[in-house]
Design a protein around this motif. Sequence first.
Motif, short mmCIF file in Angstrom:
data_model
loop_
_atom_site.label_atom_id
_atom_site.label_comp_id
_atom_site.label_asym_id
_atom_site.label_seq_id
_atom_site.Cartn_x
_atom_site.Cartn_y
_atom_site.Cartn_z
N GLY A 405 0.72 -1.11 -0.06
CA GLY A 405 0.06 0.23 0.05
C GLY A 405 0.61 1.20 -0.19
N ARG A 406 0.22 2.47 0.24
CA ARG A 406 0.85 3.65 0.20
C ARG A 406 0.41 4.38 1.66
N ASN A 407 1.66 5.38 2.05
CA ASN A 407 1.30 5.73 3.44
C ASN A 407 1.20 7.30 3.66
N GLU A 408 1.65 8.00 2.42
CA GLU A 408 1.56 9.41 2.64
C GLU A 408 0.31 10.13 3.41
N HIS A 409 0.38 10.86 4.34
CA HIS A 409 -0.64 11.23 5.17
C HIS A 409 -1.61 10.43 6.00
N LEU A 410 -1.02 9.04 6.24
CA LEU A 410 -1.57 8.08 6.87
C LEU A 410 -0.85 7.55 8.14
N ARG A 411 -0.68 8.48 9.04
CA ARG A 411 0.60 8.27 10.21
C ARG A 411 -0.21 7.05 11.03
N SER A 412 -1.48 7.04 11.19
CA SER A 412 -1.85 6.14 11.99
C SER A 412 -1.89 4.59 11.54
N ARG A 413 -1.77 4.59 10.06
CA ARG A 413 -1.59 3.26 9.31
C ARG A 413 -0.10 2.96 9.59
N VAL A 414 1.05 3.81 9.65
CA VAL A 414 2.49 3.55 9.95
C VAL A 414 2.48 3.12 11.49
N ASN A 415 1.87 3.52 12.16
CA ASN A 415 1.78 3.25 13.81
C ASN A 415 1.31 1.69 13.84
N LEU A 416 0.28 1.44 12.97
CA LEU A 416 -0.35 -0.02 13.20
C LEU A 416 0.53 -0.92 12.72
N MET A 417 1.38 -0.63 11.49
CA MET A 417 2.17 -1.44 10.94
C MET A 417 3.42 -1.81 11.79
N ASN A 418 3.95 -0.65 12.25
CA ASN A 418 5.16 -0.51 13.30
C ASN A 418 4.57 -1.53 14.59
N ALA A 419 3.36 -1.42 15.09
CA ALA A 419 3.04 -2.30 15.99
C ALA A 419 3.19 -3.85 15.93
N ILE A 420 2.92 -4.10 14.71
CA ILE A 420 2.93 -5.48 14.38
C ILE A 420 4.05 -5.91 13.96
N SER A 421 5.03 -5.12 13.70
CA SER A 421 6.31 -5.76 13.05
C SER A 421 7.17 -6.15 14.34
N GLY A 422 6.92 -5.63 15.45
CA GLY A 422 7.69 -6.14 16.73
C GLY A 422 7.51 -7.54 17.15
N LYS A 423 6.52 -8.19 16.53
CA LYS A 423 6.25 -9.64 16.77
C LYS A 423 5.91 -10.51 15.98
N ASN A 424 6.15 -9.82 14.49
CA ASN A 424 5.92 -10.70 13.21
C ASN A 424 7.28 -10.38 12.38
N ASN A 425 7.37 -11.34 11.25
CA ASN A 425 8.28 -11.00 10.23
C ASN A 425 7.58 -10.37 9.16
N CYS A 426 8.00 -9.12 9.14
CA CYS A 426 7.20 -8.36 7.98
C CYS A 426 8.10 -7.76 7.06
N VAL A 427 7.37 -7.60 5.81
CA VAL A 427 7.92 -6.66 4.56
C VAL A 427 6.73 -5.81 4.14
N PHE A 428 7.30 -4.55 3.89
CA PHE A 428 6.29 -3.52 3.58
C PHE A 428 6.60 -3.31 1.99
N ILE A 429 5.78 -3.27 1.05
CA ILE A 429 5.89 -2.93 -0.35
C ILE A 429 5.08 -1.88 -0.51
N SER A 430 5.86 -0.69 -0.68
CA SER A 430 5.29 0.64 -0.83
C SER A 430 4.90 0.90 -2.36
N THR A 431 3.85 1.37 -2.58
CA THR A 431 3.42 1.25 -4.05
C THR A 431 3.41 2.87 -4.34
N SER A 432 4.06 3.53 -3.58
CA SER A 432 4.28 5.28 -3.62
C SER A 432 5.46 5.61 -3.47
#
Length: 469
Positions: A405-432
Amino acid sequence: MRTGLFIQTGLRGVEREESLRYISKMLPLSVVLFGNDFSNEKELTELISKINHIYVVENNVPAPFIAVDQEGGNVVRIPWIDYSPSNLFLGKLDNPEFTNYVGMLTGYQLNSLGIRWNLAPVLDTLNGYNPVILERSFGSDLETIGKHGAEFIKGIQSYDVRATAKHFPGHGSVMVDSHVDLPEDKRNVESIINDSYPFRKAIDEGVSSIMLSHVLYNSLDENYPATLSAEVQKLLRHSFNYRNLIISDSMDMKAVKGRYDVSEIIKGSIKNEVDVIENADIVGSMEFYEQIQNIDTALLKPKEERIMQFMQPFKKLSYKPSPLLMRSVETVSSRIRRRKILNPDIEADLVLMDSKDESQVAEISKSTNLVSTHLADLNLKLKLHYGTEFLENMKESGRQIILVGRNEHLRSRVNLMNAISGKNNCVFISTSFDGDIGIVSEKMGYISTYSKKPSVIVGAILKAYGFMS
């Protein structure tokens, strides 16, 4: 002299049948279409046919130039054709021949639909993180922008589709969106002219038209944005020796509308160096039409001559460029910014955060049949999710998760992503634009695509598993 030649209008503001009556009265040079004017190819074809009938059959004049903003990436009006990746994608790839090919494919497909004017490419310089321009720019390096802009122009105009270099002299150093307010660029003249270098390259390539920005350049003109500024327009027409068509950005944008009255807009544009006024709202276009009727024809004559030259057909290539080349290049062209390799033997959650239904998944699945490596052939265990509800309700840990997905103007989404990355193996594919890499957790892999096209996302997924470098 036909007054409508100096107008490009949209259809907004009234019901469809009434808008066609306005078209019949004005007979503008161009009608610009937006995504909400049609929902599929059949509707688009019927609309263009109706407009052309008004000109050719009812009024015995040449058909208008149907125009769109088919910039590529996330700014497209016709999503079902093989539209180009974003300019930022092309700049990062930095393969001029491929950019030329993208222009050719775009031109071929637009022309086949009856669209002969594309309000692209964007030649603004990306000076830092800019939420207005983002992936619409070829990047921050002037040589790169100029080189790829010229190649795109050469490609699209080879299929008799007029290109428009925009937004002169550059929109990349202001953070305010001219759709909602008047941006001010307070840099000195030297900096502004320096950033306009890509437009010189476009002029050298023979670009059919250049669009002026709705930006106030204080060091050039303290009172008027480029669209209404005699000083900025003289810079383009005389200092840059530009002899082709100059068009305004849409005059219904809030940088101009409500700030200047109609007579002031006419004085600053048509009575200066602007040849064609764009206005997306057709009622407003009629106001400009009525004002232009009162202008001395001697003032309009040079503009009419440039418009007549603009209308002359180019020599058109006869062959169709293959879309397979675009798909194959896109598949390998995403960039790994922070590497993290997922295990292909373990199930992973593929979360399409910007999708509300299965349509994007269907497109990704379809795309895998068009590239050399198929996800299905690799037996990857992918569980698909749409939107962010899965992340919001997630209680487990130790999972593999691919976020798209894309994150500009979506800080709440970034916070959500960061929260789950601490306990899971995550890769973010930024489309923007990848300006958010600094706020995305370092525990998370990061791959930039600069595009939301399925073939590019497929390639990024393969890179997340280490199958491609």
